[in-house]
Design an enzyme around this catalytic site. Structure first.
Site, short mmCIF file in Angstrom:
data_model
loop_
_atom_site.label_atom_id
_atom_site.label_comp_id
_atom_site.label_asym_id
_atom_site.label_seq_id
_atom_site.Cartn_x
_atom_site.Cartn_y
_atom_site.Cartn_z
N HIS A 37 0.83 -1.21 0.00
CA HIS A 37 0.00 0.00 0.00
C HIS A 37 0.87 1.26 0.00
O HIS A 37 1.26 1.75 1.06
CB HIS A 37 -0.91 -0.01 1.23
CG HIS A 37 -1.81 -1.20 1.30
ND1 HIS A 37 -1.36 -2.46 1.67
CD2 HIS A 37 -3.13 -1.34 1.03
CE1 HIS A 37 -2.38 -3.31 1.64
NE2 HIS A 37 -3.47 -2.67 1.25
N HIS A 69 -4.00 3.27 -3.36
CA HIS A 69 -4.24 2.69 -2.03
C HIS A 69 -3.48 1.39 -1.82
O HIS A 69 -2.69 1.28 -0.90
CB HIS A 69 -5.73 2.45 -1.78
CG HIS A 69 -5.98 1.49 -0.66
ND1 HIS A 69 -5.99 1.86 0.66
CD2 HIS A 69 -6.17 0.14 -0.67
CE1 HIS A 69 -6.17 0.80 1.42
NE2 HIS A 69 -6.29 -0.26 0.64
N GLU A 123 -18.93 -4.33 23.79
CA GLU A 123 -18.11 -5.54 23.93
C GLU A 123 -16.86 -5.49 23.07
O GLU A 123 -15.78 -5.92 23.50
CB GLU A 123 -18.94 -6.79 23.55
CG GLU A 123 -20.11 -7.09 24.49
CD GLU A 123 -21.36 -6.28 24.16
OE1 GLU A 123 -21.35 -5.49 23.17
OE2 GLU A 123 -22.37 -6.42 24.89
N HIS A 157 -29.90 -15.43 23.45
CA HIS A 157 -28.92 -15.29 24.52
C HIS A 157 -28.20 -16.60 24.83
O HIS A 157 -27.31 -16.64 25.68
CB HIS A 157 -29.60 -14.78 25.80
CG HIS A 157 -29.87 -13.31 25.77
ND1 HIS A 157 -30.53 -12.71 24.72
CD2 HIS A 157 -29.55 -12.32 26.65
CE1 HIS A 157 -30.62 -11.40 24.97
NE2 HIS A 157 -30.03 -11.15 26.12
C1 LIG Z 1 -12.11 -4.57 9.23
C2 LIG Z 1 -11.51 -4.37 7.89
N1 LIG Z 1 -12.30 -4.35 6.81
C3 LIG Z 1 -11.77 -4.23 5.58
C4 LIG Z 1 -10.43 -4.11 5.40
C5 LIG Z 1 -9.84 -4.01 4.01
N2 LIG Z 1 -9.35 -2.63 3.80
C6 LIG Z 1 -8.05 -2.32 3.96
S1 LIG Z 1 -7.79 -0.65 3.84
C7 LIG Z 1 -9.43 -0.36 3.55
C8 LIG Z 1 -9.95 1.02 3.42
C9 LIG Z 1 -9.01 2.00 2.90
O1 LIG Z 1 -9.41 3.29 3.19
P1 LIG Z 1 -8.70 4.11 4.33
O2 LIG Z 1 -8.88 3.46 5.61
O3 LIG Z 1 -9.19 5.50 4.20
O4 LIG Z 1 -7.17 4.03 3.94
P2 LIG Z 1 -6.44 4.77 2.73
O5 LIG Z 1 -6.90 4.13 1.47
O6 LIG Z 1 -6.83 6.20 2.80
O7 LIG Z 1 -5.00 4.52 3.00
C10 LIG Z 1 -10.14 -1.55 3.54
C11 LIG Z 1 -11.59 -1.62 3.27
C12 LIG Z 1 -9.62 -4.13 6.56
N3 LIG Z 1 -8.32 -4.03 6.50
N4 LIG Z 1 -10.19 -4.24 7.79
#
Ligand SMILES: Cc1ncc(C[n+]2csc(CCOP(=O)(O)OP(=O)(O)O)c2C)c(N)n1
Ligand SMILES: [Mg+2]
Length: 690
Positions: free
Chosen positions: A46, A284, A430, A492
């Site tokens: 990334h 990204h 939780e 539950h």
């Molecule tokens: C709980 C979870 N859901 C999905 C993902 C997959 N995922 C990795 S980064 C991301 C989103 C990226 O957007 P952002 O957090 O704004 O990061 P940026 O692209 O700006 O670096 C997703 C959906 C993850 N890592 N964790």
């Protein structure tokens, strides 16, 4: 200042001599280029986030963090959490440049390769300096909240002995959080709790780049985030240009000074510098590509063609080792002074602060609670007995303290006004509760425990999983562990949960059957490095020492199983009944019934099938004689996992669907957890085994 072993590998100076006034910018760009080179070398990762957030990492590691690269586990350090774990190269580059022993430049070159410390997402147990494993968005945010709770409580305990000693505790918890982090529910839970508890040590920087994977955040995320945090009781600020080091510096200083938790919305550009991909989700999660890496370096004004170049003056500029060593040495001196001035009063705090293990003789407090009571009540007795000898015992429930029996009587509540309170009121949160417990464990000095109804382990599972991955000691007090909870009904009543929890690597699941086993479960949980789920009943259960006429053996839980009762005449058993928790009592009653018909029965309590499977063959054979293939396991959950223990000829009396609403004893009868049914199944199994 000594240079790192990798310094020699820096490439030659550029044709035009570097401008010293330009050093901060070039240092920021060194972080950027290391990150994109790492991603490019791995052909995976990334690049966008590190390109946008490099100025924040630069400031944190060069100016803000109180840390010592040579001593990543220095207890007085500030904590930094990269909640947006996908930006791992940002952290690796920052650690490398600050002078941590690892990652080396070669480690950066080995980004994302098998066995490398520079894993795809930051792994806390692989690389010192990584404070918590991140990647599942939102977890880092909430874990940092737990670190701040621990730091706050530790500071208060130190201050209670000597006001000047409060400074021995970690001062701040910094984090970089992303859009994704802030969209996740666990972050909202944690932010709400942090605001309520006024955790002023939190300084969170939000990478407000308005981009996620599918495109712009306007696709799915349009509330006024800072207004929301304002409403949570946070101190909020905005930095409109994420490259403006002065503005960032000022915002961090204001955040440190405010006694509320702070979040700074830092407007950044994802993929900053990349001519083709900046500001788009294309940067990204995929390498920029060789040509775009070159174009990005050109656009940044980066004169070096060789990948992984660290200019010598940048390396010297970012090297935090001398300052770090001086700081941690001063801390050591302060600790020595504190210890000598306050003797015994300081000693135990120093033990906890420095992670020097359990207090001597703590096990003596673990006298097994006796009597035919619910195991949740026994667990409450254990907590009460341990609280005075284990000051590090610190936890609570998600609004079910009275049901989970988790309160430390007379301990007071940890709150914005009372940092010495021993009971945590997590509220009905939780997931944040479990993530915060990870943060408390990672911080050190505490034995955190959390509690709710066992069915709601589903609400905290992602954090439990991280506790397991990080080998963190967290005790899960999970009560109301079967249909035995009765009238609240199937929503539950956990059915698949024991099996699902046992399926998670690194988690110990212990389902004690009485007070003695409950004490042993707590002992195991307190002494092992990893999370332990203790599954406890709502309803009363028999005392096994009474039932067997002998005390529960000391290794009953450690071995995973033990023989509660054998045929009266010393005969070899014809059938073995295996129960866990409340079903051990059912097995004992079934054994009585079978014995009346002259059947030689053994009853086994198996609080942990997982431990039993891992035990020595001698232990296993002594409990389940290989010659006896007539075996019946009884557990008020799904059968999954028991097949291997009962064998081909055995049977499992188990749940095959959801429970129902009704009184517990009627439900046990309805679903077949009765002595009569177990005896009937036992006879069938014996017939088959003949
Ligand atoms: C709980 C979870 N859901 C999905 C993902 C997959 N995922 C990795 S980064 C991301 C989103 C990226 O957007 P952002 O957090 O704004 O990061 P940026 O692209 O700006 O670096 C997703 C959906 C993850 N890592 N964790
Ligand atoms: Mg984003």
């Amino acid at each position: 200042m000594s240079s790192s072993p990798d310094a020699a590998k820096s490439t030659a100076a550029p044709a035009v001599p570097a401008d010293p006034a330009d050093l901060p910018r070039r240092a920021v760009d060194t972080i950027r280029t290391l990150a994109i080179d790492g991603v490019q070398a791995a052909n995976s990762g990334h690049p966008g986030m590190p390109l946008g957030c490099a100025p924040m990492a630069y400031l944190l590691y060069r100016e803000v963090l109180r840390h010592d690269p040579a001593r990543p586990d220095w207890p007085g350090r500030d904590r930094f959490v990269l909640s947006a774990g996908h930006g791992s190269m940002l952290l690796y580059a920052a650690l490398h440049l600050a002078g941590y022993e690892r990652p080396t430049l070669d480690d950066l070159r080995a980004f994302r390769q098998l066995g490398s410390v520079t894993a795809g997402h930051p792994e806390q147990d692989m690389l010192p300096g990584v404070e918590t494993t991140t990647g599942p968005l939102g977890q880092g945010f909430a874990t940092g909240v737990g670190m701040a709770i621990a730091a706050e409580r530790m500071a208060a305990e130190l201050a209670a002995v000597d006001p000047d000693a409060a400074d021995l505790a970690a001062r701040n918890v910094y984090a970089i959080v992303s859009d994704g982090d802030l969209m996740e529910g666990v972050a909202s839970e944690a932010a709400s709790l942090a605001g309520h508890l006024r955790l002023g040590r939190l300084v969170y920087l939000w990478d407000d780049n308005r981009i996620t994977i599918d495109g712009g955040t306007d696709l799915a995320f349009s509330e006024d985030v800072l207004a929301r945090f304002d409403a949570y009781g946070w101190h909020t600020q905005r930095v409109t240009d994420g490259n403006d080091l002065d503005a960032l510096r000022a915002a961090i200083a204001a955040a440190q000074a405010d006694d509320r938790p702070s979040i700074v919305a830092v407007r950044t550009t994802i993929g900053y510098g990349s001519p083709a991909k900046a500001g788009t989700s294309a940067s990204h999660g995929a390498p920029l590509g060789v040509e775009e890496v070159a174009a990005t370096k050109a656009a940044l004004g980066w004169p070096h063609t060789e990948p992984f170049t660290v200019p010598d003056d940048v390396r010297e500029h970012l090297d935090a080792r001398a300052e770090g060593a001086a700081r941690s040495a001063a801390w050591d001196e302060q600790l020595v002074a504190f210890t000598s001035a306050h003797g015994a009063a300081a000693q135990d705090l120093v033990r906890r602060l420095t992670g020097a293990g359990m207090p001597a003789g703590w096990r003596d407090a673990l006298t097994p609670p006796a009597g035919a009571k619910a195991t949740r009540v026994h667990s409450g007795s254990v907590i009460g007995a341990l609280a005075p000898v284990l000051p590090e015992l610190f936890g609570g429930s998600a609004d079910l303290a009275a049901s989970n029996n988790t309160d430390i009587a007379g301990g007071g509540d940890f709150s914005a006004d009372d940092r010495l309170g021993r009971n945590l009121r997590f509220g009905i949160r939780e997931h944040a509760m479990a993530a915060a417990a990870n943060g408390m464990a990672l911080h050190g000095g505490f034995l955190p425990y959390v509690a709710t109804f066992m069915v709601f382990t589903d609400y905290l599972r992602p954090s439990l999983r991280l506790a397991a991955l990080m080998h963190q000691r967290v005790v899960y007090v999970m009560t109301h562990d079967s249909i035995g909870l009765g009238e609240d009904g199937p929503t539950h009543q956990p059915v698949e949960h024991l099996a699902a929890l046992r399926a998670m690597p690194g988690v110990e699941v212990v389902r004690p059957a009485d007070g003695a086993e409950t004490a042993l479960a707590w002992r195991l949980a307190a002494e092992r490095q990893g999370p332990t789920v203790i599954a406890l009943t709502r309803q009363g259960v028999p005392d096994l020492a009474d039932a067997s006429g002998a005390p529960v053996p000391d290794d009953a839980v450690e071995n995973g199983a033990w023989v509660v009762r054998d045929p009266a005449d010393g005969a070899a058993p014809e059938v073995v009944l295996i129960g866990t928790g409340s079903e051990v009592g059912v097995c004992l009653a079934a054994a009585d019934e079978l014995a009346r018909d002259g059947v030689d029965v053994r009853v086994v309590s198996m609080p942990s099938p997982t431990r039993f499977r891992a035990a020595d063959a001698a232990v296993r054979d002594a409990v389940l004689p290989p010659a006896v293939s007539a075996r019946v396991a009884v557990e008020a959950g799904v059968a999954q996992g028991w097949e291997g223990i009962v064998g081909e000829r055995g049977e499992v009396v188990a749940m095959t669907g959801f429970g129902a609403s009704g009184p517990a004893d009627e439900l046990f009868a309805h679903f077949g957890f009765t002595p009569g049914n177990v005896a009937r199944v036992a006879r069938r199994v014996m017939d088959r085994a003949r």
